[in-house]
Motif scaffolding. Structure first.
Motif: not given
Length: 303
Positions: A218-226
């Motif tokens: 399983g995979v997840a890509h999380v980013t921070l919306a600055l």
């Protein structure tokens, strides 16, 4: 391109990413009352080895100021944006025709693009004969809310992906998305460029679930919306996928809980993601407390 007097057009360059972001942000603010796009999204997308910025984009200028743009990404996907102050002058129609011509020149038979439901862009494409292919939703977990954890099966663990696992991450994600997405398999080099090549990437942002044998399932890509003001960043789960034979074990929910929690540790107060009608996952996200913040339709036309 047939444009109003005084306007010019040219292919864009990588250095134009900031100007494209500003036009897209202005359009989203007018249509949605919020800005969902980030400059890093554009930089990451344009950084794919297969993407030729000069051959796949066009910008419309009023003097030196970019007022509209369009691009072709992949064999049937387009994106476009127009400064709201320039609406009603035929620029949107010119961009749509440019995208159609560009796809025809590449041997394509259909072109589509996402637009906020009910927006001026949506109405224009409908008038031009575009049909709705699917509907997408952006969902948000409100600040302070949490998703109830589901224990992982014995032997499973969720953690940051190790660089040696990145090819396996690509395989799991692409296998899952291609179950319902009608497109060519994305090359690993393009996939990873949008992750590690995205401005601000840090290794903790790529999450995996591994089974007892250490395989990525399983995979997840999380980013921070600055943000560009004093508000805390918002977490965005750009990809979430579980291998077909590992589903119905709570792995996706465990990945969401982990992604939102680790993003909160890095300063995010709220979290969001998107899904569309091809996946059938909307009910799952609403069930765990996420709320729809915007609705988009992908409109397309046969060429």
């Amino acid at each position: 391109m047939e444009l109003p007097d005084g306007l010019t057009s040219r292919p864009l360059e990588a250095r134009d990413a900031r100007a494209v972001f500003e036009v897209m942000a202005a359009q989203e603010m007018a249509d949605l009352g919020m800005v969902e796009i980030e400059e890093a999204d554009i930089v990451g997308d344009w950084g794919r080895p297969s993407f030729d910025v000069g051959d796949s984009t066009v910008g419309v200028f009023d003097g030196d100021r970019l007022v509209a743009y369009a691009e072709i990404s992949g064999h049937d996907r387009g994106d476009a944006a127009l400064d709201p102050a320039m609406r009603g002058r035929g620029i949107g129609t010119a961009l749509a025709l440019w995208m159609q011509d560009k796809v025809r020149s590449r041997g394509g038979s259909v072109i589509g693009m996402p637009v906020p439901e009910g927006s001026p862009g949506d109405r224009l494409l409908e008038e031009l004969g575009y049909r709705v292919r699917w509907t997408s939703w952006v969902l948000k977990l409100p600040a302070g809310a949490t998703i109830v954890e589901r224990p992982l099966p014995d032997g499973y663990a969720v953690r940051a992906a190790e660089p040696a696992e990145y090819p396996a991450v690509h395989t799991v994600a692409e296998d899952a998305f291609l179950e319902w997405s009608e497109r060519e398999r994305e090359p690993y080099e393009d996939f990873i460029a949008q992750i590690t090549g995205r401005p601000g990437f840090e290794p903790w942002q790529l999450r995996v679930v591994v089974d007892g044998a250490g395989e990525v399932v399983g995979v997840a890509h999380v980013t921070l919306a600055l943000t560009e003001d004093e508000r805390p960043p918002e977490a965005y789960v750009a990809r979430l996928a579980v291998r077909r034979d590992q589903r119905h074990r709570g792995l996706a929910q465990a990945l969401m809980v982990d992604a939102f929690a680790v993003a909160r540790e890095h300063g995010a107060e709220s979290s969001c993601l998107s899904t569309d009608s091809r996946t059938g996952a909307l009910g799952l996200y609403e069930k765990v407390g996420m709320e729809v913040t915007s609705v988009w339709v992908n409109r397309a036309i046969d060429l």
